[in-house]
Write an enzyme that holds these catalytic residues in place. Structure first.
Site, PDB file in Angstrom:
ATOM      1  N   LYS A 195      43.406  44.206  30.111  1.00 62.24           N
ATOM      2  CA  LYS A 195      43.813  43.387  31.264  1.00 62.24           C
ATOM      3  C   LYS A 195      42.601  42.660  31.848  1.00 62.24           C
ATOM      4  O   LYS A 195      42.679  41.479  32.187  1.00 62.24           O
ATOM      5  CB  LYS A 195      44.463  44.270  32.343  1.00 62.24           C
ATOM      6  CG  LYS A 195      45.910  44.616  32.000  1.00 62.24           C
ATOM      7  CD  LYS A 195      46.494  45.676  32.915  1.00 62.24           C
ATOM      8  CE  LYS A 195      47.851  46.139  32.395  1.00 62.24           C
ATOM      9  NZ  LYS A 195      48.356  47.347  33.014  1.00 62.24           N
ATOM     10  N   GLN A 203      46.960  51.317  37.826  1.00 64.84           N
ATOM     11  CA  GLN A 203      47.456  51.693  36.496  1.00 64.84           C
ATOM     12  C   GLN A 203      48.213  53.023  36.559  1.00 64.84           C
ATOM     13  O   GLN A 203      47.684  54.019  37.061  1.00 64.84           O
ATOM     14  CB  GLN A 203      46.264  51.796  35.525  1.00 64.84           C
ATOM     15  CG  GLN A 203      46.645  52.074  34.090  1.00 64.84           C
ATOM     16  CD  GLN A 203      47.420  50.929  33.448  1.00 64.84           C
ATOM     17  OE1 GLN A 203      47.075  49.761  33.584  1.00 64.84           O
ATOM     18  NE2 GLN A 203      48.490  51.262  32.746  1.00 64.84           N
ATOM     19  N   ASP A 238      52.534  43.624  40.194  1.00 63.03           N
ATOM     20  CA  ASP A 238      53.369  44.416  39.284  1.00 63.03           C
ATOM     21  C   ASP A 238      54.827  44.403  39.729  1.00 63.03           C
ATOM     22  O   ASP A 238      55.722  44.760  38.957  1.00 63.03           O
ATOM     23  CB  ASP A 238      52.888  45.874  39.285  1.00 63.03           C
ATOM     24  CG  ASP A 238      52.185  46.262  37.995  1.00 63.03           C
ATOM     25  OD1 ASP A 238      52.312  45.521  37.010  1.00 63.03           O
ATOM     26  OD2 ASP A 238      51.526  47.317  37.988  1.00 63.03           O
TER      27      ASP A 238
END
Ligand code: NDP
Length: 297
Positions: free
Chosen positions: A54, A98, A121
């Protein structure tokens, strides 16, 4: 019939390129680059790889990447303090924690602490609510990526029968919502669904997000269906293999004989997730600067 492969890898590469070009424009307009902060707690090897890729993808798309790697024994208060610091940092447009977090940390509490306007997200309840009532928020990256592949392939989805297998908050539910918003007629199937093969047989569009290797068989599919396989499952290694093969939730080979289009695993939905994350981060940056988000994003 042999289905055409929906090449998510190529689609994602084009999306990343477009986002990168637009991020360069954004930087000129705003006088700063868009920024994504990624927080990793612990040393889970798969998460380390995801966070690393990422970060690289963010830099390649002309954005700033801020990585925060914290030890496994990080306490909740310490993690919440970092999230608060990132919420207040004007250089940070998107915050991604994460998952999974180590067991002693409450994932919901941490996600709820992220500012909904930086929740790229799309996991915050505010963004789930915005999606559900049709307001602009952030949509989880994987289902939004699936939707991009579907509309690219099929155009208008009005009136099509869609079956989503799986009802998780990060894939199945938002996927079903996006399909409803696109005027498809949607069924959500799950582990308690009766006669799943018969349910799937109705579908013009099948989205499988289950986590069971090659569960969906060719004979379940309506001829000509479009199949989006979200599943990522590693099979046990065959003799002579160091690592088992990666397969989806759909039996790809046989399903290709019945479907009209299907995503492969790997190379289908997987690469879309990071590309959409970059897209969401740039959208956040435009919004945080009070600038109009370009339609082409
Ligand atoms: P979850 O485990 O959270 O959800 C799985 C869903 O599948 C549940 O709703 C469950 O039903 C349902 N299910 C389980 N067994 C069956 C069955 N036998 N028949 C019908 N439904 C069943 O998984 P996620 O949604 O997080 O992920 C799904 C898959 O997608 C995984 O393989 C994951 O690795 C992959 N994934 C891939 C991503 C990508 O970037 N490509 C991103 C995210 C996930 P119930 O609710 O009743 O338990």
């Amino acid at each position: 019939m042999t289905a055409s492969r929906i090449d998510g890898k190529a689609f994602a590469a084009r999306l990343r390129e477009r986002v990168g070009a637009m991020a360069a424009e954004f930087a000129k307009q705003a006088g700063r680059k868009a920024g994504l902060a990624v927080v990793l707690v612990g040393d889970d090897p798969a998460s380390q790889v995801y966070v690393g890729s990422k970060g690289k993808a963010t830099l390649a798309a002309n954005m700033e990447s801020f990585e925060h790697r914290l030890p496994d024994d990080t306490g909740e208060a310490q993690l919440l303090a970092l999230v608060e610091q990132l919420n207040n940092d004007d250089a940070v447009d998107g915050i991604l924690v994460q998952l999974p977090l180590p067991d002693h940390l409450d994932e919901q509490a941490i996600i709820s602490a992220i500012s909904p306007d930086k929740d790229v997200d799309g996991f915050h309840v505010i963004n789930a609510g915005r999606l559900s009532v049709g307001q602009n928020g952030f949509v989880p990256c994987t289902p939004l990526g699936c939707m991009m592949l579907l509309t690219d392939r099929l155009g208008d989805l009005s009136g099509l029968e869609a079956v989503v297998i799986g009802r998780s908050n990060i894939v199945g539910k938002p996927m079903a919502q996006l399909l409803v918003d696109a005027n498809a007629t949607v069924t959500i199937a799950h582990s308690r669904t009766k006669d799943l093969p018969a349910v799937v047989k109705r579908a013009d569009i099948v989205v499988a997000a289950v986590g069971r290797p090659e569960m969906v068989k060719a004979e379940w599919l309506k001829p000509g269906a479009t199949v989006i396989d979200v599943g990522i499952n590693r099979l046990p290694p065959a003799e002579g293999e160091a690592k088992g093969r990666l397969v989806g939730d759909v039996a790809f080979g046989e399903a290709s004989e019945v479907a009209s289009a299907i995503t492969p695993v790997p190379g289908g939905v997987g690469p879309m997730t990071i590309a959409v994350l970059l897209r969401n981060t740039l959208v956040a940056a435009y919004r945080n600067e009070g600038l109009t988000v370009p339609d082409s994003l």
